[in-house]
Write an enzyme that holds these catalytic residues in place. Structure first.
Site, PDB file in Angstrom:
ATOM      1  N   ASP A  69      20.807  -4.115 -47.186  1.00  0.00           N
ATOM      2  CA  ASP A  69      21.433  -4.981 -48.187  1.00  0.00           C
ATOM      3  C   ASP A  69      20.577  -5.060 -49.445  1.00  0.00           C
ATOM      4  O   ASP A  69      20.958  -5.731 -50.402  1.00  0.00           O
ATOM      5  CB  ASP A  69      21.648  -6.392 -47.614  1.00  0.00           C
ATOM      6  CG  ASP A  69      23.107  -6.617 -47.244  1.00  0.00           C
ATOM      7  OD1 ASP A  69      23.880  -5.628 -47.257  1.00  0.00           O
ATOM      8  OD2 ASP A  69      23.470  -7.770 -46.939  1.00  0.00           O
TER       9      ASP A  69
ATOM     10  N   ASP B 174      24.329 -16.301 -35.121  1.00  0.00           N
ATOM     11  CA  ASP B 174      24.040 -15.694 -33.824  1.00  0.00           C
ATOM     12  C   ASP B 174      24.440 -16.629 -32.687  1.00  0.00           C
ATOM     13  O   ASP B 174      25.216 -16.255 -31.798  1.00  0.00           O
ATOM     14  CB  ASP B 174      22.558 -15.326 -33.730  1.00  0.00           C
ATOM     15  CG  ASP B 174      21.647 -16.341 -34.419  1.00  0.00           C
ATOM     16  OD1 ASP B 174      22.113 -17.473 -34.671  1.00  0.00           O
ATOM     17  OD2 ASP B 174      20.474 -16.012 -34.678  1.00  0.00           O
TER      18      ASP B 174
END
Lengths: 769, 738
Positions: free
Chosen positions: A182, A367
């Site tokens: 990214d 997560d």
């Protein structure tokens, strides 16, 4: 029956009988917890139960599981009696401010008791899940994609992880490694700031070249959307060229309309989490054994100390703060099928992720949220307790606080937005486990109350705890000692006594505002990347230190305030003594915090790990037995017999084998050789500077999970009882705060001198003019 | 208020002793002043001080002559010219005595005007003005004192008994007059000793005792009238006719009647009556009528008619609940002070007397350090007082808190809250004292002290809030009988209690009636639901009071009471430590050590009881178990039993009764005794499962072991369940228990 726990097949009758006994027993314990006894009898009961706990804890004729359960019931009983007493006998309305202080303390205590009891429940039967071996020639082995998301971390760090990932033991045709960058997106490369754009372009090109060299994949996208979750989701499900997003893949085989990755299983690694070679060998078997398994989580092992450990110098002596979670709590969660995804070092089944449309994104702890969502669909998770990645903790105190505040906010978001206690699809144990995991992160609120409560009495005389000394001795002290003994039993091997309190105190000042903001605006927090591999060139005071000085002043002045209170109201002597004791505990933690915020310099390029492994040292044609005592990416510390003819500047070969029989021949250059106590100690650098040598070095340094396991086991041997633990922490607190004040003094003197010299020069110049 | 209450409390203990003080002559009584106040010596301290004694004059007496004799000692520092002791009766100065430093001891005798000694409580005041200098001096100087030796001081009253008015309304204020200085005796003439009659007798005896308020009443009983005392005849109309026929007196027609006590008729003179004593008859056409009449006699609030006879048509009583009674507070309730007998009171002056109110807490009240009695006070105080003026609050003499009266402009508190730990209160009777300390704004020596502005008023709408605490008590506790008859009067109307008489003597019956009347006086509630039994065994449920001579006790009772043990005899005649002290002195004097004559020997309890002049009280768990108790009162013979029960009216005797078993020598005034704790059992509840509570408290060690076993069993069961779950997980099954 992987662990052979239930060798005898259960019959319906015996199970019903067991449930009956448990039900009746629970009813009896609940009832006996509720009856009020005269104080003398409660004293006998409380302390008698404590003695029983002590005996059971040391009863070697009982197996550990039975011990744990008996202790859990006894401690549950003690605590419940205390809480009922606390609720029905100690609350009242003595005045508005007294009531507020009293209620705050009661709520904080109730919160602590809830977490404690939930903790007992979660850890009632921890599972050391065995590794299911796999046959690498099995044609049914699932394909695996290794995803390494990165944003702004150093390219070398990414390269290290990618290199280790490329060397994983797994059939080549079933393994694909992806760097998900990214930091090199089109958006970054077209940044309006030309320097940033150039840096992104350099990064993009460098990582792409490195991927090509390692024969792995490099993947980036057009825009930076949804942070890490967006990055990984894009790799998993984003089509190249779809929705205006771009893929940059070296493999021509990927068509523009297909997802970039297609493996059955996805291993997600933070870019600083270097995997050992056996990570897939030890985990993929779980997926093959259970079709409903969506997750295999493994521990996060950190090669460097976190700022608290580093600044208080506890890293090599005591288990790390995260070891309680990865060495204890996750094992307990796994029993209840509630082990959750921790963002890295975990394998997920793509099929199940597809079912929920990719990673969840309502919170900044995507997560755990993803695991919660998948658990709610009736899917299973597993936890393998063997450390198989080596990562980096935040280096500075502010980075550490940033990371923990994000976790706290994220878990609070889950609590507020998902409310796992009542979430459909979860079993009740799973609900309690997730609820506990979320609730834990509210500790900051309770910790602030525990800190301020004695001050409320000592400064303002507020009636914070309406009980006599005898009642405290009869109810509160047995409960506290019981809790300490139970925690020691459950987590003593992975958590030094009172380390939890230390970490909570360190964080509470900073995460309380974040928590309150999240509670009232649960959708407001945004993801902030934790900086890694920061360097500190000199000792310095953390920018977050100020609150701890205020806390120090408040705790210290509380002592004379107590004296004054006794002089004015002699009948307050006992309460003052109790609150002084309490305040002293707080003072110890404040001193430790002061030590923790005095940041020690960190200029080592690579972290060195202590180890002790047998190797051979090649010196010309000869081979000498030796031992590797420490190891890093740059080199190793060796020891061999003093007679060995090795001197500084020599070139030698390190011949070592890993747990799987692979032999490494690594050329080394001796940069330091010292003979002492009949041994020759050498500091050596890896010589190979080419890419292939570097790959080999990385494989040797990071490849063997046995090394990390041994490190954990060695560190866990330093177990201390509560009293010694407190003394240890007090010593560390004094040392740390002395360092702090000495450093401050030096800083002050140097600042004065610097400004003084400047002023003097200026003055002299003006005279000369 | 405080002084009055102290005087009344002193009277309570004093009246019984007066029974043994034989009148000097017929219609003459010599009353030691020490019986009118708790302290045997009264110190009059300060420049201006006084002692007020309340002299009770009953309506039955017409005082014809009265003399006061007292002994005093004054400080030799007093200045004769400015020091006087003045004796006042109802405020009227009767005599003045110079307090002379050269003759500091003196005895004074003076006549009191008999006309001033009307019925009621008369204030006999010793007022001392004391100075030690001509100039202005410290009014609180320690040398300003005079001591009155009240044990050597007497009030001699000659009186003429007044005829009893033949109206039932006279029962309330004339016949059963608590101002009678001597312990009154009341005789019950009973038709028989059947349970129904005994119930009427118990109600009548309790009614009499309640009228006498805090006073001991010596009750006797048989089937005939007794001359010289008030009589209550109880039985059917036929019985009353039989009873009165020898006296030539007609039996009354209605259920309840009063008449003069008839004298035995002789052949040579017409029927005579003793107009100074009353005969009250209680009868009915059927048992129900008789019971209603007895209830009427027993009920304090019943309006008596001004007629000699009365029929009773219907008696409706308020519902009596557990833990009710005079001044008895129920946990969790709020009480206005006026409901506890306190009236709005104003205190004035430099050292005003304190105020006080009494309350009773249930005998099984379990105090806790975290539960507080909340005293919510409405107080007004005057202006111009110094800022250190306070209202001090004591409970049972222990200081608890103070309310500052610190505003020089004066002020008032509406709802000033004082939280007093419930542990400061004890089971049974408690007193809460409110003592103002009012200080003038100017206290410089020789300046004018304005004390006219020193005011404090405590309003009776102040309240006391009782915390919600548990009822729980470790038994046996014989001492609690004298608090409020616990456990027999847990329901104060004896709803759940039975009196079992093991022999058929009138003495045993009278002994029981004395105890029942005594407990009614303690609770303030007549035993409306009392039952008597002659069953040979402890068949009845609930609380049981067993009375009878030792020989008549059923084997079951003897066995349950555990009287097979032994006690040391002689009983505790000498104070502890006295023998050792003598031995030590003898050694110093070179005298050979002497064997203590009082060395107790272990002797069988039953043997000691049978030896006579002793009474035994025992309390134990009812053989059926549970929370019921049996209280046993016995003696070697029925005469000792009656004598012992009558002496139980006396506080000195009551203080000897404790534990689970007490043997007491009937030797006044010390009543030597020996006690044993008895086998423990528990009443009340700390939880909601009585059986479990019972086991928990009666067999704590067994219960602890049982609990440990339960914990292990639970652990094993849990281990099994967890292992099954784990095995199922491992086998890939979905877990239905998860």
């Amino acid at each position: 029956m992987r662990d052979g726990l239930a060798a005898a097949a259960p019959t319906g009758t015996s199970l019903a009988l067991a449930w009956g006994v448990l039900g009746l027993g629970t009813a009896l314990v609940l009832y006996l917890s509720s009856i009020q006894l005269p104080l003398d009898q409660q004293l006998y009961l409380g302390w008698g139960t404590l003695v029983l706990i002590f005996i059971v804890k040391r009863a070697t004729f009982l197996d550990r599981e039975t011990q744990r359960l008996i202790l859990a019931i006894l401690c549950f009983y003690l605590t419940l009696r205390y809480w009922i007493f606390r609720t029905f006998d100690t609350l009242g309305y003595p005045g508005l401010f007294d009531f507020m202080a009293m209620l705050s303390l009661y709520l904080a205590e109730s919160y602590g008791i809830t977490c404690y009891l939930l903790g007992i429940f979660v850890n009632i039967h921890p599972v050391e899940r065995p590794i299911i071996p796999i046959d690498l020639n099995d044609p049914n082995l699932p394909t695996v994609d290794v995803l390494i998301p990165t944003y702004n971390e150093p390219e070398l760090m990414v390269a290290t992880t990618a290199t280790a990932a490329a060397r994983l033991i797994y059939p080549k045709h079933k393994l694909k490694v992806y760097i998900l960058d990214d930091g090199g997106t089109l958006q970054k490369r077209n940044d309006p700031d030309p320097s940033k754009a150039a840096a992104a372009q350099t990064r993009y090109q460098g990582l792409k070249d490195m991927a090509a060299f390692l024969e792995i994949n490099y993947l980036t996208r057009e825009r930076n959307l949804h942070a890490k979750a967006g990055n990984v989701s894009h790799a998993l499900f984003g089509s190249c060229g779809q929705d205006g997003e771009l893929c940059y893949l070296p493999e021509e085989s990927v068509s523009p309309q297909q997802p970039a990755t297609r493996g059955d299983i996805v291993l997600i690694l933070d870019c600083d989490h270097v995997p050992t070679r056996d990570i897939l060998l030890n985990t993929v078997g779980q997926f093959m054994a259970d079709e409903k398994l969506f997750l295999v989580q493994t521990p996060h092992f950190f090669i460097n100390p976190d700022p608290v450990e580093k600044n208080l110098a506890t890293f090599t002596e005591k288990p790390s703060e995260n070891e309680m979670f990865y060495g204890g709590v996750q094992l307990g969660l796994d029993f209840w099928n509630a082990s959750f995804f921790c963002g890295s070092a975990a394998l997920l089944r793509r099929k199940h992720l597809e079912e929920i449309g990719g990673f969840a994104g309502d919170t900044i702890t995507e997560d755990a949220e993803t695991a919660l969502t998948l658990h709610a669909r009736g899917l299973n998770s597993a936890y393998i307790g063997r450390p198989m990645v080596c990562g980096l903790s935040p280096e500075t105190f502010s980075d550490f606080i940033l990371q923990r505040s994000r976790w706290a906010q994220g878990m609070t978001q889950i609590l507020m937005l998902k409310n796992p206690l009542f979430m459909k699809g979860l079993s009740w144990p799973q609900r309690l486990c997730y609820f506990n995991s979320c609730l834990f992160w509210l500790f900051g609120l309770a910790r602030v109350v525990f800190f301020t409560a004695p001050l409320c009495f000592l400064y303002f005389g507020l009636n914070i705890y309406n009980a006599s000394l005898t009642q405290v001795l009869a109810y509160a002290v047995p409960h506290m000692f019981g809790a300490i003994m139970m925690s020691d039993f459950m987590f003593g091997h992975v958590r030094h006594p009172f380390f939890s309190e230390l970490y909570e105190t360190v964080q509470c000042v900073f995460n309380v505002p974040a928590l309150i903001s999240t509670i009232f605006r649960p959708r407001s927090p945004s993801f902030k990347v934790t900086p890694k591999a920061q360097s500190l060139e000199m000792d310095q005071l953390s920018s977050l230190a100020m609150p701890f000085y205020v806390m120090l002043i408040l705790t210290v002045i509380a002592y004379p305030a107590g004296v004054l209170r006794v002089l004015v109201n002699p009948e307050h002597l006992i309460p003052v003594l109790i609150t002084w004791f309490w305040n002293t505990l707080n003072l110890v933690f404040v001193l430790l915090c002061l030590g923790a915020v005095w940041e020690k310099k960190q200029i080592r390029k690579k972290h060195r790990m202590n180890t002790d492994e047998a190797v051979e040292i090649g010196l010309g044609d000869r081979r000498l037995p030796g031992r590797v005592l420490d190891i890093s990416e740059d080199g190793v510390g060796l020891t061999t017999a003093a007679e060995a003819a090795i001197k500084q500047g020599d070139e030698i070969t390190l011949i070592a084998q890993d747990s799987y029989g692979h032999t490494y021949n690594l050329p080394l250059k001796v940069v330091r050789a010292v003979r002492k106590d009949g041994k020759l100690s050498c500091g050596c650098e890896f010589m190979g500077q080419d890419g292939l040598s570097w790959i080999e070095n990385i494989a040797y340094v990071y490849g063997d999970s046995g090394r990390w396991s041994n490190f954990w086991q060695n560190r866990r041997r330093h177990k201390a009882n509560a009293w010694k633990g407190l003394i240890y922490l007090f010593g560390k607190g004094v040392t740390g705060s002395v360092d702090n004040f000495a450093g401050l003094t030096r800083l002050l003197i140097s600042t004065i001198r610097k400004h003084g010299e400047a002023a003097w020069l200026k003055l002299r110049a003006s005279w000369q003019v | 208020m405080a002084k009055v209450a102290r005087v009344l409390a002193g009277l309570a203990s004093a009246w019984f002793l007066l029974a043994s003080v034989a009148p000097a002559a017929a219609d003459t009584i010599r009353l030691p002043l020490s019986q009118l106040t708790p302290e045997p010596v009264a110190f009059l301290r300060g420049a201006n001080t006084s002692l007020v004694l309340k002299v009770p004059i009953p309506q039955r007496w017409s005082i014809t002559r009265a003399r006061l004799q007292f002994a005093y000692t004054n400080s030799t520092a007093l200045m004769q010219k400015r020091s006087r002791l003045t004796i006042r009766l109802d405020g009227l100065p009767l005599a003045q005595v110079d307090l002379r430093p050269e003759a500091p001891e003196g005895e004074v005798e003076l006549a009191l005007p008999a006309t001033m000694l009307r019925s009621g409580y008369r204030d006999l005041e010793f007022w001392a003005a004391q100075n030690h200098t001509e100039q202005c001096g410290d009014p609180d100087a320690p040398e300003l004192w005079t001591a009155l030796d009240l044990k050597r001081s007497y009030l001699t009253l000659e009186y003429r008994p007044q005829p009893v008015p033949l109206r039932l309304s006279a029962l309330a204020d004339f016949v059963f007059d608590p101002r009678l200085p001597a312990a009154p005796q009341v005789h019950l003439a009973l038709e028989d000793l059947e349970p129904a009659t005994m119930r009427l007798a118990a109600l009548a005896a309790s009614g009499v005792a309640l009228r006498y308020q805090y006073r001991p009443v010596l009750i006797t009983a048989d089937s005939q009238l007794r001359p010289g005392v008030d009589n209550v005849a109880i039985g059917s109309r036929a019985y009353l006719e039989r009873l009165l026929q020898p006296y030539g007196v007609e039996s009354p027609k209605l259920q309840l009647a009063i008449q003069h006590l008839p004298q035995p008729r002789t052949a040579d003179r017409p029927p005579q009556v003793d107009s100074a004593n009353a005969l009250i008859t209680l009868t009915g056409a059927n048992p129900k009528e008789a019971l209603e009449a007895a209830v009427m006699l027993a009920t304090l609030s019943f309006p008596w008619p001004d007629a000699a006879q009365s029929g009773v048509q219907h008696v409706e009583l308020p519902k009596i609940t557990r833990y009710s009674g005079r001044q008895l507070l129920t946990p969790g309730e709020k009480y206005l002070l006026r409901d506890l007998g306190f009236s709005t009171s104003t205190r004035r002056g430099f050292k005003p007397a304190g105020m006080e109110f009494a309350l009773r807490l249930p005998a099984d009240f379990l105090p806790s350090p975290t539960h507080y009695m909340n005293l919510v006070l409405h107080v007004a105080y005057g202006g111009g007082m110094r800022e250190d003026s306070v209202l001090n609050i004591h409970v049972n003499g222990q200081y608890q808190a103070a309310i500052p009266l610190s505003d020089p402009r004066g002020g008032s508190f509406q709802g000033y809250q004082v939280a007093i730990p419930s542990e400061s209160f004890r089971r049974g009777r408690n007193t809460v004292g409110l003592t103002p300390s009012l200080v003038p704004s100017r206290t410089e020596r020789c300046s004018y002290f304005n004390t006219e502005n020193l005011y404090l008023t405590l309003f009776d709408d102040s309240r006391l809030e009782v915390p919600q605490v548990k009822h729980w008590l470790e038994m046996p506790r014989l001492d609690l009988l004298w608090e409020d008859g616990f456990p027999l009067t847990r329901l104060p109307d004896w709803h759940d209690a039975t009196v079992m008489l093991t022999d058929s003597s009138h003495q045993s019956a009278a002994a029981a009636l004395n105890l029942v009347a005594m407990f009614a006086q303690k609770t303030g509630v007549p035993p409306l639901a009392i039952r008597f039994s002659r069953a040979p065994g402890l068949e009845t449920g609930g609380e049981t009071l067993v009375l009878g001579s030792l020989g008549s006790l059923p084997v079951e009772v003897l066995k349950a009471a555990g009287l097979g043990g032994s006690l040391g005899y002689p009983l505790n005649l000498e104070p502890a430590g006295r023998k050792e002290e003598l031995s030590w002195l003898n050694q110093l004097r070179g005298q050979p050590p002497q064997a203590s004559p009082a060395s107790p020997e272990a002797r069988a309890v039953t043997e000691l009881v049978l030896a006579g002049r002793r009474m035994l009280l025992a309390q134990f768990q009812a053989p059926k178990g549970g929370e019921s108790s049996v209280t046993l009162v016995t003696a070697g013979n029925v005469h000792d039993l009656l004598s012992g029960c009558q002496s139980l009216w006396e506080p000195a005797m009551q203080s000897q009764i404790r534990g689970g078993l007490t043997l007491v020598d009937l030797i006044p005034p010390g009543y030597p005794s020996a006690s044993q704790p008895g086998k423990a059992y528990f009443v009340g509840s700390l939880g909601s499962l009585p059986l479990l509570d019972h086991l928990l408290h009666t067999h704590p060690w067994w219960m602890a072991m049982a609990m440990a076993t339960v914990v292990v069993l639970m652990a094993l069961a849990l281990l099994y369940i967890l292992r099954v779950r784990r095995a199922r997980q491992a086998a890939g099954e979905s877990d239905g228990h998860a």
